[in-house]
Design a protein around this motif. Sequence first.
Motif, PDB file in Angstrom:
ATOM      1  N   TYR A 130     -55.927 -90.522 -46.831  1.00 56.63           N
ATOM      2  CA  TYR A 130     -54.870 -89.346 -46.673  1.00 56.63           C
ATOM      3  C   TYR A 130     -55.271 -88.274 -47.389  1.00 56.63           C
ATOM      4  O   TYR A 130     -55.452 -87.073 -47.123  1.00 56.63           O
ATOM      5  CB  TYR A 130     -53.599 -89.789 -46.744  1.00 56.63           C
ATOM      6  CG  TYR A 130     -52.447 -88.714 -46.273  1.00 56.63           C
ATOM      7  CD1 TYR A 130     -52.171 -88.603 -44.880  1.00 56.63           C
ATOM      8  CD2 TYR A 130     -51.981 -87.717 -46.876  1.00 56.63           C
ATOM      9  CE1 TYR A 130     -51.190 -87.959 -44.216  1.00 56.63           C
ATOM     10  CE2 TYR A 130     -51.183 -86.852 -46.523  1.00 56.63           C
ATOM     11  CZ  TYR A 130     -50.832 -86.871 -45.199  1.00 56.63           C
ATOM     12  OH  TYR A 130     -50.006 -85.696 -44.647  1.00 56.63           O
ATOM     13  N   VAL A 142     -54.134 -88.881 -40.549  1.00 54.49           N
ATOM     14  CA  VAL A 142     -52.624 -88.581 -40.673  1.00 54.49           C
ATOM     15  C   VAL A 142     -51.994 -89.497 -39.854  1.00 54.49           C
ATOM     16  O   VAL A 142     -52.621 -90.239 -39.047  1.00 54.49           O
ATOM     17  CB  VAL A 142     -52.374 -87.076 -40.085  1.00 54.49           C
ATOM     18  CG1 VAL A 142     -52.659 -86.096 -41.221  1.00 54.49           C
ATOM     19  CG2 VAL A 142     -52.654 -86.763 -38.815  1.00 54.49           C
ATOM     20  N   ARG A 144     -49.548 -89.453 -37.385  1.00 54.52           N
ATOM     21  CA  ARG A 144     -49.102 -88.901 -35.987  1.00 54.52           C
ATOM     22  C   ARG A 144     -47.810 -89.788 -35.787  1.00 54.52           C
ATOM     23  O   ARG A 144     -47.389 -89.894 -34.554  1.00 54.52           O
ATOM     24  CB  ARG A 144     -50.141 -89.597 -34.964  1.00 54.52           C
ATOM     25  CG  ARG A 144     -51.325 -88.639 -35.227  1.00 54.52           C
ATOM     26  CD  ARG A 144     -52.604 -89.127 -33.864  1.00 54.52           C
ATOM     27  NE  ARG A 144     -53.832 -88.692 -34.262  1.00 54.52           N
ATOM     28  CZ  ARG A 144     -54.359 -87.821 -33.720  1.00 54.52           C
ATOM     29  NH1 ARG A 144     -53.618 -87.273 -32.678  1.00 54.52           N
ATOM     30  NH2 ARG A 144     -55.448 -87.357 -33.904  1.00 54.52           N
ATOM     31  N   LEU A 145     -46.862 -89.752 -36.624  1.00 53.94           N
ATOM     32  CA  LEU A 145     -45.683 -90.376 -36.363  1.00 53.94           C
ATOM     33  C   LEU A 145     -44.708 -89.333 -36.253  1.00 53.94           C
ATOM     34  O   LEU A 145     -43.235 -89.799 -36.001  1.00 53.94           O
ATOM     35  CB  LEU A 145     -45.294 -91.310 -37.716  1.00 53.94           C
ATOM     36  CG  LEU A 145     -45.943 -92.726 -37.678  1.00 53.94           C
ATOM     37  CD1 LEU A 145     -45.871 -93.122 -39.078  1.00 53.94           C
ATOM     38  CD2 LEU A 145     -45.140 -93.540 -36.701  1.00 53.94           C
ATOM     39  N   PHE A 175     -48.435 -87.534 -49.040  1.00 53.93           N
ATOM     40  CA  PHE A 175     -48.057 -88.008 -47.966  1.00 53.93           C
ATOM     41  C   PHE A 175     -46.425 -88.163 -48.308  1.00 53.93           C
ATOM     42  O   PHE A 175     -45.427 -87.986 -47.592  1.00 53.93           O
ATOM     43  CB  PHE A 175     -48.561 -89.650 -47.541  1.00 53.93           C
ATOM     44  CG  PHE A 175     -47.934 -89.856 -46.344  1.00 53.93           C
ATOM     45  CD1 PHE A 175     -48.080 -89.542 -44.936  1.00 53.93           C
ATOM     46  CD2 PHE A 175     -47.006 -90.981 -46.488  1.00 53.93           C
ATOM     47  CE1 PHE A 175     -47.386 -89.734 -43.900  1.00 53.93           C
ATOM     48  CE2 PHE A 175     -46.264 -91.668 -45.263  1.00 53.93           C
ATOM     49  CZ  PHE A 175     -46.706 -90.779 -43.975  1.00 53.93           C
ATOM     50  N   MET A 245     -50.497 -80.939 -32.804  1.00 50.43           N
ATOM     51  CA  MET A 245     -51.788 -80.504 -33.493  1.00 50.43           C
ATOM     52  C   MET A 245     -51.406 -81.054 -35.029  1.00 50.43           C
ATOM     53  O   MET A 245     -50.439 -81.161 -35.295  1.00 50.43           O
ATOM     54  CB  MET A 245     -51.506 -79.095 -33.663  1.00 50.43           C
ATOM     55  CG  MET A 245     -52.281 -78.164 -32.585  1.00 50.43           C
ATOM     56  SD  MET A 245     -51.205 -76.701 -32.654  1.00 50.43           S
ATOM     57  CE  MET A 245     -52.315 -75.415 -33.066  1.00 50.43           C
ATOM     58  N   GLN A 247     -51.683 -80.785 -39.064  1.00 58.06           N
ATOM     59  CA  GLN A 247     -51.157 -79.789 -39.729  1.00 58.06           C
ATOM     60  C   GLN A 247     -51.707 -78.407 -40.128  1.00 58.06           C
ATOM     61  O   GLN A 247     -51.349 -77.123 -39.988  1.00 58.06           O
ATOM     62  CB  GLN A 247     -50.346 -80.129 -41.108  1.00 58.06           C
ATOM     63  CG  GLN A 247     -49.814 -79.232 -41.859  1.00 58.06           C
ATOM     64  CD  GLN A 247     -48.549 -79.495 -42.611  1.00 58.06           C
ATOM     65  OE1 GLN A 247     -47.383 -79.123 -42.380  1.00 58.06           O
ATOM     66  NE2 GLN A 247     -48.559 -80.768 -43.211  1.00 58.06           N
ATOM     67  N   ARG A 250     -52.148 -76.251 -37.045  1.00 56.87           N
ATOM     68  CA  ARG A 250     -50.884 -75.576 -36.983  1.00 56.87           C
ATOM     69  C   ARG A 250     -50.904 -74.348 -37.943  1.00 56.87           C
ATOM     70  O   ARG A 250     -50.563 -73.268 -37.412  1.00 56.87           O
ATOM     71  CB  ARG A 250     -49.573 -76.462 -37.429  1.00 56.87           C
ATOM     72  CG  ARG A 250     -49.475 -77.689 -36.203  1.00 56.87           C
ATOM     73  CD  ARG A 250     -48.165 -78.406 -36.635  1.00 56.87           C
ATOM     74  NE  ARG A 250     -48.339 -79.574 -35.898  1.00 56.87           N
ATOM     75  CZ  ARG A 250     -47.351 -80.377 -35.526  1.00 56.87           C
ATOM     76  NH1 ARG A 250     -46.118 -79.867 -35.607  1.00 56.87           N
ATOM     77  NH2 ARG A 250     -47.479 -81.749 -34.939  1.00 56.87           N
ATOM     78  N   PHE A 272     -44.177 -73.032 -30.041  1.00 57.31           N
ATOM     79  CA  PHE A 272     -44.198 -74.379 -30.775  1.00 57.31           C
ATOM     80  C   PHE A 272     -43.115 -75.313 -30.341  1.00 57.31           C
ATOM     81  O   PHE A 272     -43.460 -76.272 -29.705  1.00 57.31           O
ATOM     82  CB  PHE A 272     -44.366 -74.308 -32.104  1.00 57.31           C
ATOM     83  CG  PHE A 272     -45.847 -73.879 -32.802  1.00 57.31           C
ATOM     84  CD1 PHE A 272     -46.840 -73.452 -31.988  1.00 57.31           C
ATOM     85  CD2 PHE A 272     -46.184 -74.656 -33.863  1.00 57.31           C
ATOM     86  CE1 PHE A 272     -48.176 -73.206 -32.671  1.00 57.31           C
ATOM     87  CE2 PHE A 272     -47.561 -74.785 -34.382  1.00 57.31           C
ATOM     88  CZ  PHE A 272     -48.342 -73.918 -33.821  1.00 57.31           C
ATOM     89  N   LEU A 276     -44.266 -78.521 -28.552  1.00 52.77           N
ATOM     90  CA  LEU A 276     -44.553 -79.810 -29.431  1.00 52.77           C
ATOM     91  C   LEU A 276     -43.825 -81.076 -29.078  1.00 52.77           C
ATOM     92  O   LEU A 276     -42.509 -80.844 -28.608  1.00 52.77           O
ATOM     93  CB  LEU A 276     -44.261 -79.230 -30.872  1.00 52.77           C
ATOM     94  CG  LEU A 276     -45.162 -78.634 -31.816  1.00 52.77           C
ATOM     95  CD1 LEU A 276     -44.278 -78.162 -33.200  1.00 52.77           C
ATOM     96  CD2 LEU A 276     -46.269 -79.259 -31.976  1.00 52.77           C
ATOM     97  N   ASP A 278     -42.978 -83.145 -31.068  1.00 53.41           N
ATOM     98  CA  ASP A 278     -42.328 -83.431 -32.318  1.00 53.41           C
ATOM     99  C   ASP A 278     -41.217 -82.117 -32.601  1.00 53.41           C
ATOM    100  O   ASP A 278     -40.868 -82.091 -33.822  1.00 53.41           O
ATOM    101  CB  ASP A 278     -43.191 -83.750 -33.558  1.00 53.41           C
ATOM    102  CG  ASP A 278     -44.095 -82.763 -34.033  1.00 53.41           C
ATOM    103  OD1 ASP A 278     -43.736 -81.430 -33.763  1.00 53.41           O
ATOM    104  OD2 ASP A 278     -45.188 -83.023 -34.561  1.00 53.41           O
ATOM    105  N   TRP A 299     -45.611 -68.790 -47.649  1.00 52.42           N
ATOM    106  CA  TRP A 299     -47.127 -69.371 -48.047  1.00 52.42           C
ATOM    107  C   TRP A 299     -47.847 -68.348 -48.735  1.00 52.42           C
ATOM    108  O   TRP A 299     -48.053 -67.037 -48.672  1.00 52.42           O
ATOM    109  CB  TRP A 299     -48.041 -69.456 -46.675  1.00 52.42           C
ATOM    110  CG  TRP A 299     -47.397 -70.415 -45.784  1.00 52.42           C
ATOM    111  CD1 TRP A 299     -46.499 -71.423 -46.075  1.00 52.42           C
ATOM    112  CD2 TRP A 299     -48.098 -70.703 -44.538  1.00 52.42           C
ATOM    113  NE1 TRP A 299     -46.310 -72.175 -44.943  1.00 52.42           N
ATOM    114  CE2 TRP A 299     -47.237 -71.779 -43.931  1.00 52.42           C
ATOM    115  CE3 TRP A 299     -48.678 -70.315 -43.539  1.00 52.42           C
ATOM    116  CZ2 TRP A 299     -47.397 -72.181 -42.720  1.00 52.42           C
ATOM    117  CZ3 TRP A 299     -48.992 -70.719 -42.299  1.00 52.42           C
ATOM    118  CH2 TRP A 299     -48.213 -71.681 -41.916  1.00 52.42           C
TER     119      TRP A 299
END
Length: 518
Positions: A130, A142, A144-145, A175, A245, A247, A250, A272, A276, A278, A299
């Motif tokens: 990771y 990653v 994908r959970l 993580f 997607m 991260q 994204r 999104f 998405l 998620d 950011w």
Amino acid sequence: MPFYRAWSTAKPPPSPLPEPKAVPVMPKDPSALAVGIPLQELGLYTPPRRRTPAAAGKQQQQQQQQQQQGMRIVISKPNSSSSSSSSSAAAGGEVVDWGASIRAAWEISERGGLSLLTTFLSSSTGLAGYEAARSYADGRSVSRLSPYLHWGQVSVRLMWQRMKIAKAQSMSKTFHRRLVWRDLAYWQLHHWPHMASQPIRTPYRDVQWSSGPEAAAHLAAWKQGRTGFPLVDAGMRELWATGWMQQSVRMVAAAFLTEYLHLPWSEGAAWFHDCLVDADLAINSMMWQNAGKSGLDQWNFTMLPTSKSQDPTGAYIKRWVPELAQLPAAHIHAPWEAPAAALAAAGVVLGETYPHRIVTQELSELRAVNVRAIRAARASAAAAGLADGRGYDLLVVPQGCTLKHDGKKTVVFTKEEYRQLEGPITATGRSSAAGAGMVDEGEEAEDAEAMLSDWQKKKKQKRSGSSSSKVTSTSSSKPGGIGTGKRGGSGSKQQQRSRATFRELQQRTMDDFMAKSS
Ligand SMILES: Cc1cc2nc3c(=O)[nH]c(=O)nc-3n(C[C@H](O)[C@H](O)[C@H](O)COP(=O)(O)OP(=O)(O)OC[C@H]3O[C@@H](n4cnc5c(N)ncnc54)[C@H](O)[C@@H]3O)c2cc1C
């Protein structure tokens, strides 16, 4: 807001309850159970039916033609499947079961989620890889959970316990920290319940985003993965096809929409949220607010749409943008720069087999439009008591938010290029080019900035006047500087060396800081 540190001092979550030994009240004869009526028959479920992206692309071409002919353009609303279907019919597009490719991409069950978790925690390409490989666009390392966590098929407590057993924190601090950001997002949504559409930093309400027919066409192209920027298009097409997607992709897509197309972050958030699997009101809103710079952790880095580091071989782009499959990796991130012979050999005709770029100005020029608009919106913040003397945004923290700052004005990290309301755009922080695209994000920005400026101050004290001024001049680079991925004037060899050293030290300091704060 050192949320992660606060979280670290809290009690660990309790272990999950054991699995029930038997289903509590199961009749001996299962046929005695009431027969269920499918949701569809009750009118409670409508299969998602949408235009195919190809048909949507056709519609976009028609819109562009109409635009050139001075006709009014109507863009269908993303959140309404019925309006999409009807506009699709108008465009003569194929209406498909949107869910088909999504169902094919996921095993939508508890078993599917648990099997992903087990593989992720045990395989060498999962958690063990990771730290090094989490930013690759293909999501190779990653978990994908996210959809399973969102829908509750995998409980976060169970995941936490399995992570402890697998010694996840020592394998990947990032993580661990990201999982805590889920809670950060819920904390934010609880205290700023309107954050899905209203800027947390109130002066940013006045940002004048692009609008009008051209902006509408840009938004449509972004949604359809037809911007002419292959990495953005690949991500947006993957999103459409699978609902997911990775991260960094994204982030590339979000930065492209907000910083380079200068379109409202709330439009991106809505799309999104619509696409998405998620889709999570708290996390999605938090991330889009940060991308739009109005969130708690604006950011402090820039993701270039032409960045190669997430997909160095171009395999991800080739998968989702098959029109470019034959183009060599050297040209695939910016096909408009490819020699005509390379395009011809790959069977690519820009504007025919793959769209021209929807914006052709220098990326640094495009980004400057966004920075100026944010500066303009912030101009009155100080007079309104919402910026301090140094130009940092001040935020009134809602009651019940923290132990220390409730109801008080609190300084939040503000990018240097916004703090100074005039003058050249001097992007600071990590960029996808300077940081090779492998950036981290989120709530560490404020701490990292404070830490860096402390470090700079100490360096200045130690060094002679001349060498310290070199460090300062590097951090306040000219347009096209660190944040845009392009250096300003190259300067002397000595200056170049000191810039390189500064960047290296900056990165090392960041890394040290991340390691300590994780
Ligand atoms: C613009 C944008 C919008 C996003 N919208 C969503 C969304 O609607 N739903 C969503 O779950 N994630 C969202 N994310 C965060 C992140 O991209 C996804 O959680 C992650 O890509 C999911 O893949 P994964 O499960 O393999 O993540 P991993 O890297 O394996 O991380 C494990 C889990 O940690 C949590 N997590 C990871 N990153 C973040 C983060 N930045 N903030 C909060 N929690 C995080 C997720 O629950 C994730 O499943 C968004 C990110 C961006 C940049």
